[in-house]
Design a protein around this motif. Sequence first.
Motif, PDB file in Angstrom:
ATOM      1  N   MET A   1       0.841  -1.199   0.000  1.00 51.78           N
ATOM      2  CA  MET A   1       0.000   0.000   0.000  1.00 51.78           C
ATOM      3  C   MET A   1       0.870   1.241   0.000  1.00 51.78           C
ATOM      4  O   MET A   1       1.914   1.265   0.620  1.00 51.78           O
ATOM      5  N   ASP A   2       0.398   2.263  -0.713  1.00 44.24           N
ATOM      6  CA  ASP A   2       1.107   3.533  -0.678  1.00 44.24           C
ATOM      7  C   ASP A   2       0.629   4.353   0.516  1.00 44.24           C
ATOM      8  O   ASP A   2      -0.311   3.982   1.228  1.00 44.24           O
ATOM      9  N   ALA A   3       1.291   5.486   0.734  1.00 45.76           N
ATOM     10  CA  ALA A   3       0.984   6.311   1.903  1.00 45.76           C
ATOM     11  C   ALA A   3      -0.450   6.830   1.869  1.00 45.76           C
ATOM     12  O   ALA A   3      -1.112   6.948   2.907  1.00 45.76           O
ATOM     13  N   GLU A   4      -0.959   7.155   0.680  1.00 42.51           N
ATOM     14  CA  GLU A   4      -2.324   7.671   0.569  1.00 42.51           C
ATOM     15  C   GLU A   4      -3.339   6.620   1.012  1.00 42.51           C
ATOM     16  O   GLU A   4      -4.288   6.920   1.749  1.00 42.51           O
ATOM     17  N   THR A   5      -3.153   5.383   0.570  1.00 49.19           N
ATOM     18  CA  THR A   5      -4.065   4.310   0.960  1.00 49.19           C
ATOM     19  C   THR A   5      -3.998   4.064   2.455  1.00 49.19           C
ATOM     20  O   THR A   5      -5.029   3.864   3.119  1.00 49.19           O
ATOM     21  N   ARG A   6      -2.812   4.086   3.006  1.00 49.20           N
ATOM     22  CA  ARG A   6      -2.660   3.874   4.441  1.00 49.20           C
ATOM     23  C   ARG A   6      -3.330   4.994   5.239  1.00 49.20           C
ATOM     24  O   ARG A   6      -3.983   4.730   6.258  1.00 49.20           O
ATOM     25  N   TYR A   7      -3.165   6.226   4.785  1.00 51.11           N
ATOM     26  CA  TYR A   7      -3.791   7.322   5.527  1.00 51.11           C
ATOM     27  C   TYR A   7      -5.314   7.214   5.481  1.00 51.11           C
ATOM     28  O   TYR A   7      -5.987   7.510   6.472  1.00 51.11           O
ATOM     29  N   GLU A   8      -5.853   6.782   4.338  1.00 50.65           N
ATOM     30  CA  GLU A   8      -7.304   6.607   4.256  1.00 50.65           C
ATOM     31  C   GLU A   8      -7.768   5.515   5.215  1.00 50.65           C
ATOM     32  O   GLU A   8      -8.846   5.616   5.816  1.00 50.65           O
ATOM     33  N   ALA A   9      -6.958   4.464   5.382  1.00 47.72           N
ATOM     34  CA  ALA A   9      -7.300   3.413   6.346  1.00 47.72           C
ATOM     35  C   ALA A   9      -7.292   3.965   7.766  1.00 47.72           C
ATOM     36  O   ALA A   9      -8.158   3.625   8.582  1.00 47.72           O
ATOM     37  N   VAL A  10      -6.337   4.828   8.068  1.00 48.67           N
ATOM     38  CA  VAL A  10      -6.265   5.452   9.395  1.00 48.67           C
ATOM     39  C   VAL A  10      -7.437   6.410   9.597  1.00 48.67           C
ATOM     40  O   VAL A  10      -8.090   6.407  10.648  1.00 48.67           O
ATOM     41  N   ARG A  11      -7.707   7.204   8.580  1.00 54.90           N
ATOM     42  CA  ARG A  11      -8.785   8.202   8.684  1.00 54.90           C
ATOM     43  C   ARG A  11     -10.136   7.528   8.912  1.00 54.90           C
ATOM     44  O   ARG A  11     -10.988   8.042   9.658  1.00 54.90           O
ATOM     45  N   SER A  12     -10.350   6.374   8.274  1.00 55.64           N
ATOM     46  CA  SER A  12     -11.630   5.673   8.405  1.00 55.64           C
ATOM     47  C   SER A  12     -11.622   4.655   9.539  1.00 55.64           C
ATOM     48  O   SER A  12     -12.597   3.931   9.715  1.00 55.64           O
TER      49      SER A  12
END
Length: 455
Positions: A1-12
């Motif tokens: 996963m890239d950083a954007e995908t990981r941040y979306e997982a954290v945000r949600s």
Amino acid sequence: MDAETRYEAVRSRDARFDGEFFFAVETTGIYCRPSCPAVTPKRQNVRYYTTAAAAQSSGFRACRRCRPDAVPGSAEWNVRADVVGRAMRLIGDGVVDREGVGGLAVRLGYSARQVQRQLTAEVGAGPVALARAQRAHTARVLLQTTGLPITEIAFAAGFASVRQFNDTIRAVYASTPSELRAAVAPRGGTGARRTVTPTAGIPLRLAHRGPYQSTAVFDLLAREAVPGVEDIDGTPGRRTYRRTLRLPYGTGIVAVDERSRGWLDARLHLTDLRDLTTAVQRLRRLFDLDADPYAVDERLGADPRLAPLVAARPGLRSPGAADPDELAVRALVGRAEAERLVRRYGKALDAPSGTLTHVFPEPAVLAEAEPDGPLGALTTALADGTLRLDAGAERDEAQEALLALPGLDGRTAAEIRTRALGDPDVVPPGVDVPDAWRPWRSYAVQHLRAAGELE
């Protein structure tokens, strides 16, 4: 996963990724699991890590709200057959604590420097840091669930000294051991949890991610249970599975409840508390608790043949083995013969626990007692190291060694590879399974069996 995908997982706050990665917040110095309920940090303040050990090595402390050290392990290490995957499985089994980095390297067939370099490059931490994180987690469990003196906990968790133990707990949890113990509130109240004595067993919550088809797992364990070393009682949905364990420092007895609530409740009795980490990891493999059911169901559910089966049983697991050598013998001889071997050669427990009276006999004992035939060939190979089925075994080499043994056919070898070696991508001979189901063909076979399409 890239950083954007990981941040979306954290945000949600997506719990599907718990254990697959960790995130740390530079402004607070704390690392968390993706599903942490705390306020989502700003994107520019977040760093990502493959393991908790990597976050700890970078100076971050474990979050007290989400307890990131208690998440399921990454499914990646069970899938991968390379040196990093094998090393992670061996470290989880406690090899570094028992044999050091040198012992780990010997088992992998690499130099200690090569192992250090590959692990650091892949997961952000070397074997010492990974083992240290694991020891800290074991210590936290003992501090918060038993009344053991802190000095005893230090050595039971694998620390070389009390000072090392204290320093590690402070670094990982930003608390002293006494503060960490006192911070756990009892259910329904405040203050320190009432701890239990080791004789009452260590209560555990064996976490898993996603849906978990516990009924199918407990049905299998009930069909296979060998009297003397296993029993299962209760009604479907409320059963308890119990078994004895042979461990590096002693023996154990575990009871695991069927009901799943994001975890399986268990209680573990050990003759030597140094075996806690190893026992927990072997139970996780037996119940396939580190699997990623989202990835498995997404791949298999896309196939028209399997789609209705996956929809009927989301989160179906491919059970492993609490003792790989024991599983290999049982796969070869069957349940009735395994019971005879237990009665005749099993090691009697110092104190029986209900119907549990013995630990399954070691390969060396069986090889000496019954050296002839397929059983003798298998147990001799296990005893002398010609065949290795431990957590870090090279799967292709193990299968070649199995198929070279007299009287052991391809179907038995496939069962051993699936269960004892935890390979998620095994197909028994003669079963038509397409390559599109890779790398989860072991799970596809479980679905076909559950639907009655395979024996």
